[in-house]
Design an enzyme around this catalytic site. Structure first.
Site, PDB file in Angstrom:
ATOM      1  CD  GLN A 118     -10.771 -10.141 -13.091  1.00 30.42           C
ATOM      2  OE1 GLN A 118     -11.210 -11.284 -13.016  1.00 30.42           O
ATOM      3  NE2 GLN A 118     -11.359  -9.221 -13.844  1.00 30.42           N
ATOM      4  CE  LYS A 167     -14.377 -13.420 -13.862  1.00 33.06           C
ATOM      5  NZ  LYS A 167     -13.332 -12.598 -14.445  1.00 33.06           N
ATOM      6  CG  ASP A 217     -10.497 -14.928 -19.254  1.00 30.95           C
ATOM      7  OD1 ASP A 217     -11.735 -14.982 -19.141  1.00 30.95           O
ATOM      8  OD2 ASP A 217      -9.774 -14.214 -18.537  1.00 30.95           O
TER       9      ASP A 217
END
Ligand code: NAP
Length: 283
Positions: free
Chosen positions: A97, A53, A120
């Site tokens: 994460q 990412k 997200d």
């Protein structure tokens, strides 16, 4: 193989080129998009995901900040870091994460991220916006899967889509996105007695289970679009999806590979949400 391959790497490349142009425009206006990625603990898969990412961000010309913490980080300290990033004007997106160590409540953490930086798309507000059909950050994996389906050129209007899996991050938002595109949607899960009964009627099958061999050739209608979200590791260490790729690609009309399908698109949509978050400040 009779099915056409839906190439997630190629589609990602196209979308990322456009994102790089939008990033350059924003940067010229003094608003370089910035993504903060927080990793707590040493989970090997998570380490690879965050590295990919961060690299994708930098390749697109965005700013990226990777904060790594020991698995013993307290929930209060993590929430304090999120509060600091919420207040940081150079950061437009914040990603924590998952999974987190067991002593940290993931819901509390997700809800602590500013709704303007929830790239997200996991917060209850973002989920509500999706449910209500309002603009907002869409969860990256299902949104990327939608882009893969769109790339086939097939309209979803009036088609029957079957989603296997009902997680908050993949299955449920996927079903809502398909519904918004006017598909008739069926959601299957571990309590569905006969998966094949549903998938055999489907023009689109999205498999998001996490179990190799969940979708076999006899479960697929000839010509269907098959999107494989699953990531499973085989005994030889290689990755495989939920779909029995070889035999299913002899029946399906379109199919995504694993790796090289949904995976790269997930990162691409994360970049897209981050650019969008920065662009909103300009409007
Ligand atoms: P998850 O939270 O574990 O959800 C799995 C879902 O599959 C659950 O809804 C479960 O049903 C259902 N399921 C389990 N066994 C089943 C069966 N035999 N038949 C039908 N349904 C069954 O997983 P997730 O986070 O949604 O992820 C799903 C897969 O996608 C995983 O392999 C994950 O690694 C992968 N993934 C890939 C990406 C990417 O970028 N490519 C991103 C995210 C996730 P119940 O609800 O009844 O338990």
């Amino acid at each position: 193989m009779t099915a056409q391959l839906i190439d997630g790497n190629a589609l990602s490349k196209q979308i990322r080129a456009d994102l790089a142009r939008r990033t350059a425009d924003l940067t010229a206006a003094g608003l370089q998009p910035g993504l903060a990625v927080i990793l707590v603990g040493e989970d090997p898969a998570s380490q690879v995901y965050v590295r990919n990412k961060v690299k994708a961000c930098e390749d697109a010309g965005m700013r990226s900040v990777l904060e790594k913490y020991d698995a013993t980080l307290s929930e209060a300290d993590l929430l304090a870091r999120i509060a600091a990033l919420n207040a940081d004007a150079a950061i437009h997106g914040i990603l924590v994460q998952m999974p987190l160590p067991r002593h940290i409540d993931p819901h509390k953490v997700i809800e602590a991220i500013s709704t303007t930086k929830d790239v997200d798309g996991y917060s209850t507000l973002s989920a509500g916006e999706l449910m209500a059909g309002l603009p907002g950050f869409r969860p990256c994996t299902p949104w990327g899967a939608m882009k893969l389906i769109e790339s086939t050129g097939q309209s979803l209007k009036g088609k029957h889509a079957v989603v296997i899996g009902r997680s908050n991050t993949v299955g449920k938002p996927m079903a809502l996105l398909l519904l918004q595109a006017n598909a008739t949607v069926t959601i299957c899960h571990s309590g569905t007695p006969d998966l094949g009964l549903h998938t055999r009627q489907a023009d689109v099958v999205v498999a998001a289970v996490g179990r190799a061999g969940t979708v076999t050739a006899d479960m697929v209608k000839p010509g269907a679009i098959v999107i494989d979200v699953g990531i499973n590791r085989k005994a030889d260490g290689k990755l495989t999806g939920d779909v029995d790729f070889g035999p299913v690609s002899e029946v399906a009309g379109w199919i995504t590979p694993v790796p090289g399908g949904v995976g790269p698109m997930t990162i691409t949509m994360l970049l897209s949400n981050t650019v969008e978050a920065a662009e909103r400040l300009r409007k």
